[in-house]
Design a protein around this motif. Structure first.
Motif, mmCIF file in Angstrom:
data_model
loop_
_atom_site.group_PDB
_atom_site.id
_atom_site.type_symbol
_atom_site.label_atom_id
_atom_site.label_comp_id
_atom_site.label_asym_id
_atom_site.label_seq_id
_atom_site.Cartn_x
_atom_site.Cartn_y
_atom_site.Cartn_z
ATOM 1 N N LEU A 194 41.000 38.790 39.788
ATOM 2 C CA LEU A 194 40.138 39.746 40.470
ATOM 3 C C LEU A 194 40.825 40.222 41.758
ATOM 4 O O LEU A 194 41.211 39.398 42.600
ATOM 5 C CB LEU A 194 38.800 39.092 40.811
ATOM 6 C CG LEU A 194 37.784 39.981 41.529
ATOM 7 C CD1 LEU A 194 37.273 41.074 40.602
ATOM 8 C CD2 LEU A 194 36.625 39.144 42.071
ATOM 9 N N HIS A 238 46.904 41.056 43.227
ATOM 10 C CA HIS A 238 46.569 40.662 41.855
ATOM 11 C C HIS A 238 47.540 41.223 40.826
ATOM 12 O O HIS A 238 47.750 40.617 39.773
ATOM 13 C CB HIS A 238 45.120 41.050 41.520
ATOM 14 C CG HIS A 238 44.941 42.401 40.915
ATOM 15 N ND1 HIS A 238 45.172 43.566 41.614
ATOM 16 C CD2 HIS A 238 44.555 42.782 39.674
ATOM 17 C CE1 HIS A 238 44.923 44.601 40.829
ATOM 18 N NE2 HIS A 238 44.551 44.159 39.649
ATOM 19 N N TYR A 287 34.138 43.729 35.796
ATOM 20 C CA TYR A 287 35.006 42.659 36.289
ATOM 21 C C TYR A 287 34.277 41.313 36.246
ATOM 22 O O TYR A 287 33.196 41.180 36.824
ATOM 23 C CB TYR A 287 35.428 42.933 37.735
ATOM 24 C CG TYR A 287 36.521 43.967 37.871
ATOM 25 C CD1 TYR A 287 37.863 43.580 37.966
ATOM 26 C CD2 TYR A 287 36.221 45.321 37.912
ATOM 27 C CE1 TYR A 287 38.878 44.524 38.090
ATOM 28 C CE2 TYR A 287 37.233 46.275 38.039
ATOM 29 C CZ TYR A 287 38.554 45.865 38.127
ATOM 30 O OH TYR A 287 39.554 46.804 38.247
ATOM 31 N N VAL A 321 33.589 37.827 37.735
ATOM 32 C CA VAL A 321 33.807 37.376 39.111
ATOM 33 C C VAL A 321 33.435 35.918 39.337
ATOM 34 O O VAL A 321 33.801 35.337 40.367
ATOM 35 C CB VAL A 321 33.014 38.254 40.101
ATOM 36 C CG1 VAL A 321 33.574 39.672 40.110
ATOM 37 C CG2 VAL A 321 31.524 38.258 39.777
ATOM 38 N N CYS A 363 35.854 41.791 46.699
ATOM 39 C CA CYS A 363 36.318 42.609 45.574
ATOM 40 C C CYS A 363 36.696 43.985 46.104
ATOM 41 O O CYS A 363 35.854 44.669 46.713
ATOM 42 C CB CYS A 363 35.215 42.721 44.518
ATOM 43 S SG CYS A 363 35.688 43.647 43.046
#
Length: 537
Positions: A442, A352, A219, A221, A237
């Motif tokens: 994210l 998200h 991911y 970030v 997260c």
């Protein structure tokens, strides 16, 4: 959708007769190869015209497939849809012919050389009657246009079903060939085909906890430019707090944003010689999470949880999952010839997945973004997203925009720019200048998203050096985003109360639907993820 239900949905009401005040006076031969106009005494005079060829279409009703009461497979249902289009096209030509004949009649009434003397009152009466008939004919044309649009939409949906069925059949065959045995603990493509919804999706109710399998990806970030040697970037997260900072070697690390001593947030502290120092009692942690300094007491063996962390393409990446991280990261560099002009980070109060649904949808632009980038866009009669049958990428029609969903939470788009407010009729390849966008969504928590936005251009390089230009880009990005947020936040409120935000997917929802199917497959542990060549073990 079952074949019989599909056929029933596609079947449109067909009226074989239409009232008209002059229907007994006009003569139209089969296929409209010849049409008639009115003579002086009301007789018919056959006449050819330069536009008569548009009516040379044979009545398709005699060739309609006899499907009533039958169970159809998907290909037969698709054939019914195509016949619907043919009939509606033929019917629309009839309606247009009606208008043209009425206009001929108006000319005849007003032509002093083609009629006997009539009083002004008689002329007014005849013209009023013709005006009423023209009004009705125009209404009928609009109805025909709407029916054609609906039928085209249904046809596109049917073609998508056929493509997806062919894809699934092919994937099943390939899976059978590659599997050494029929028994496996992992779900197969056949399993996901039976479990994943085909007619609609159900995304409703409180947002469930994220499945651990969704964490087993790299991911992005943070942007590299936001992480200096003496700064920290706190992030959330998957409901957990983390903090990113650079070690002595300059490489980034990601550790739990909670001091092991008294649970103080570490990002409130400072960086000391490549270690993050807690502001409460000064405990210091390296990028691997190990506590290397405990002032005022004896050093103990204490270690915080740390995540695999990597830097590539100007971004900081983490691996929050429990599986071993993959060896390679996907590239997010702008295409060749593009230069980065803006990098923006925002914290948004939405889940998200809802934000990704929005970003993967362009059909909403002429209705939602009327004050920003879509100002002046016309509303097309049909919006399509054209994509390979197995892909998570493609291009929009009629807009010159290429788009891709890149797992697990990334949207890439390239927009062809011709003139402000003019985006129809050209593909990105036909445009001389382009805007490239990167959106990373994210999953901070079930109701919060950390959005990373990067904008790149293949023109106007001097803008990169204009002072304070990044403030202007941020202002514009926030304006666009706010147009979306008021809608998506409303969706989220309704969803939490039980409303399904994916009740009736249509043809232009294709990419969003495929994202949802991909995500469902990940959470279910499907071995071969749909629409990608990526395998999960």
């Amino acid at each position: 959708m079952s074949a019989i239900a599909t056929a029933a949905t596609l079947s449109l009401p067909i009226s074989l007769s239409r009232s008209s005040k002059f229907s007994n006076k006009k003569c139209v031969r089969a296929g409209f190869r010849v049409f008639a106009i009115f003579g002086e005494e009301g007789g018919l005079v056959e006449k050819k015209s330069s536009w008569s060829t548009i009516f040379e279409v044979e009545d398709p009703r005699s060739k309609f497939p006899q499907s009533k009461g039958k169970f159809l497979d998907v290909n037969q249902a698709l054939e019914v849809a195509r016949f619907d289009i043919q009939y509606l096209d033929w019917r629309a030509r009839q309606d247009l012919l009606t208008i043209m004949l009425l206009h001929e009649k108006v000319v005849e009434v007003l032509n002093p050389l083609a009629r006997e003397y009539k009083s002004v009152g008689t002329l007014k009466k005849e013209l009023a009657e013709l005006q009423d008939e023209l009004s009705q004919a125009h209404k009928q044309v609009h109805i025909s246009e709407a029916r054609v649009s609906t039928a085209l939409d249904k046809l596109a949906y049917m073609e998508e079903l056929v493509n997806d069925k062919l894809l699934q059949d092919k994937a099943t065959i390939e899976s059978d060939r590659s599997s050494p045995s029929a028994s496996t603990s992992t779900l197969s493509v056949d399993t996901v085909k039976s479990k994943l919804p085909r007619k609609s999706l159900n995304v409703s109710g409180p947002v469930p906890s994220y499945h651990p399998r969704l964490k087993n990806f790299w991911y992005p970030v943070a942007f590299s430019t936001d992480l200096k040697d003496d700064t920290m970037v706190p992030i959330d997260c998957f409901e957990e707090p983390w903090v990113i900072f650079r070690g002595k070697d300059g490489k980034p690390g990601c550790v739990q944003n909670t001091c092991a001593h008294r649970a103080c947030p570490l990002h409130l502290g400072s960086i000391n010689e490549g270690r993050i120092q807690c502001p409460y009692h000064g405990w210091e942690y390296s990028t691997d999470g190990k506590c290397e300094k405990m002032p005022s007491t004896k050093l103990r063996n204490v270690k915080l949880k740390a995540l695999p962390c990597f830097e590539q393409d100007g971004m900081i990446w983490i691996w929050p999952g429990s599986d071993p991280p993959t060896a390679t990261l996907p590239s997010l560099e702008p295409p060749e010839g593009f230069k980065i002009h803006a990098e923006i980070v925002m914290e948004l109060p939405v889940e998200h997945g809802l934000l990704l649904d929005n970003l993967l949808d362009l059909a909403h632009a002429p209705f939602t973004h009327t004050s920003t980038f879509a100002k002046g866009w016309s509303v097309p009669s049909l919006v399509k997203f054209l994509t390979p049958s197995s892909g998570l990428q493609g291009y929009w029609d009629p807009y010159p925009i290429d788009m891709e969903f890149r797992p697990p939470c990334i949207v890439l788009s390239t927009i062809g720019i011709s003139k402000p407010g003019k985006l129809e009729g050209q593909s990105t390849k036909q445009c001389s200048t382009h805007l490239h966008q990167l959106h990373v969504c994210l999953p901070s928590s079930r109701h919060k998203t950390r959005l990373l936005y990067r904008m790149s251009l293949d023109f106007a390089p001097m803008l990169e050096h204009v002072p304070f230009m990044h403030y202007l880009w941020r202002y514009f990005a926030e304006q666009v985003l706010n147009e979306d947020l008021r809608l998506v936040i409303g969706q989220q409120d309704r969803m939490l109360n039980g409303a399904n935000v994916w009740n009736f997917p249509v043809s232009y929802d294709k990419l969003g639907v495929r994202y949802r199917l991909w995500r469902d497959a990940v959470e279910q542990g499907v071995k071969q993820l749909p629409f990608t060549n990526q395998h999960k073990s």
